[in-house]
Structure formats: C-alpha cells, structure tokens
Motif scaffolding. Structure first.
Motif, mmCIF file in Angstrom:
data_model
loop_
_atom_site.group_PDB
_atom_site.id
_atom_site.type_symbol
_atom_site.label_atom_id
_atom_site.label_comp_id
_atom_site.label_asym_id
_atom_site.label_seq_id
_atom_site.Cartn_x
_atom_site.Cartn_y
_atom_site.Cartn_z
ATOM 1 N N ILE A 5 0.891 -0.597 0.188
ATOM 2 C CA ILE A 5 0.067 0.148 -0.319
ATOM 3 C C ILE A 5 0.909 0.898 -0.375
ATOM 4 C CG2 ILE A 5 -1.612 1.348 1.415
ATOM 5 C CD1 ILE A 5 -2.533 -1.449 2.572
ATOM 6 N N ASP A 6 0.584 2.244 -1.125
ATOM 7 C CA ASP A 6 1.241 3.710 -1.321
ATOM 8 C C ASP A 6 0.584 4.437 -0.620
ATOM 9 O OD1 ASP A 6 3.205 1.962 -2.983
ATOM 10 O OD2 ASP A 6 2.164 2.716 -4.656
ATOM 11 N N ASP A 7 1.809 4.931 0.109
ATOM 12 C CA ASP A 7 0.882 6.702 0.553
ATOM 13 C C ASP A 7 0.785 6.792 1.932
ATOM 14 O OD1 ASP A 7 2.127 7.590 -2.098
ATOM 15 O OD2 ASP A 7 0.102 7.241 -2.438
ATOM 16 N N MET A 8 1.174 5.724 2.567
ATOM 17 C CA MET A 8 0.911 5.677 4.180
ATOM 18 C C MET A 8 2.229 6.193 4.639
ATOM 19 S SD MET A 8 -0.296 1.807 5.229
ATOM 20 C CE MET A 8 0.682 0.935 4.585
ATOM 21 N N THR A 9 2.069 7.204 5.526
ATOM 22 C CA THR A 9 1.979 8.276 5.382
ATOM 23 C C THR A 9 2.483 8.664 7.530
ATOM 24 O OG1 THR A 9 1.923 10.110 5.003
ATOM 25 C CG2 THR A 9 2.907 9.764 3.840
ATOM 26 N N CYS A 10 1.138 8.387 8.050
ATOM 27 C CA CYS A 10 1.544 8.019 9.447
ATOM 28 C C CYS A 10 0.375 7.600 9.941
ATOM 29 C CB CYS A 10 0.924 9.959 9.462
ATOM 30 S SG CYS A 10 -0.535 10.307 8.972
ATOM 31 N N ASP A 11 0.112 7.356 11.320
ATOM 32 C CA ASP A 11 -0.745 5.928 11.600
ATOM 33 C C ASP A 11 -2.165 6.757 11.015
ATOM 34 O OD1 ASP A 11 1.513 5.213 13.027
ATOM 35 O OD2 ASP A 11 1.081 6.133 14.762
ATOM 36 N N GLY A 12 -2.407 7.637 10.999
ATOM 37 C CA GLY A 12 -3.809 8.593 10.425
ATOM 38 C C GLY A 12 -4.241 7.559 9.227
ATOM 39 N N CYS A 13 -3.332 8.313 8.294
ATOM 40 C CA CYS A 13 -3.293 7.008 7.142
ATOM 41 C C CYS A 13 -3.534 5.273 8.040
ATOM 42 C CB CYS A 13 -2.047 7.155 6.678
ATOM 43 S SG CYS A 13 -1.153 8.496 5.377
ATOM 44 N N ALA A 14 -2.342 4.890 8.197
ATOM 45 C CA ALA A 14 -2.876 3.260 8.719
ATOM 46 C C ALA A 14 -4.131 3.150 8.878
ATOM 47 C CB ALA A 14 -2.083 3.071 9.726
ATOM 48 N N ARG A 15 -4.853 3.810 10.265
ATOM 49 C CA ARG A 15 -6.096 3.992 10.098
ATOM 50 C C ARG A 15 -7.539 4.012 9.580
ATOM 51 N NH1 ARG A 15 -3.412 6.656 14.925
ATOM 52 N NH2 ARG A 15 -4.819 8.569 13.968
ATOM 53 N N ALA A 16 -6.599 4.687 8.193
ATOM 54 C CA ALA A 16 -7.832 5.135 7.060
ATOM 55 C C ALA A 16 -7.810 4.114 6.494
ATOM 56 C CB ALA A 16 -7.151 6.544 6.133
ATOM 57 N N VAL A 17 -6.549 3.256 6.210
ATOM 58 C CA VAL A 17 -6.147 1.727 5.419
ATOM 59 C C VAL A 17 -7.045 0.654 5.919
ATOM 60 C CG1 VAL A 17 -4.810 0.301 4.876
ATOM 61 C CG2 VAL A 17 -4.411 2.260 4.279
#
Length: 66
Positions: A5-17
C-alpha cells in the motif's frame, strides 16, 4: 493476503487503510506495517475489491501474496 500500500505516511493513514478494508468486510483482520508499506489482511472480501477501494481512498495498493 498481503498488500503493498503506497502513500501511508502516518498512523492516521494506517487507520484510514484499516477503516477502508473493514467497510468492505467488517470482520476483516488487518495488521498494517506502515514503515514497510504493507498490510496483512484476513478477509472474505475479494482482493480486487480491496485494491479498488484502497486506491479510491488515496492509497494505491497491489496484492503481493494471496
């Protein structure tokens, strides 16, 4: 399955995924490795549906292993 998964730059991104995957399958088990850019997912959802949903959410994805 394992997803890249590209463009996961922060923990918020990980939660969104995780949320995106669980919208398709509320019972999905998701283990995100943000620094590695991968997620291990146990789900009943089709891999194509996951890739499409994640890409639409801004996180381009591809299946590394089923």
């Amino acid at each position: 399955m394992r997803l890249r998964i590209d463009d996961m730059t922060c923990d918020g991104c990980a939660r969104a995924v995780t949320r995106t995957i669980q919208r398709l399958d509320p019972e999905a088990q998701v283990a995100v490795d943000r620094p590695g850019g991968t997620a291990d997912v146990t789900t009943k959802a089709e891999s194509e549906a996951l890739v499409n949903a994640l890409t639409k959410a801004g996180y381009p994805a591809e299946v590394l292993a089923a």
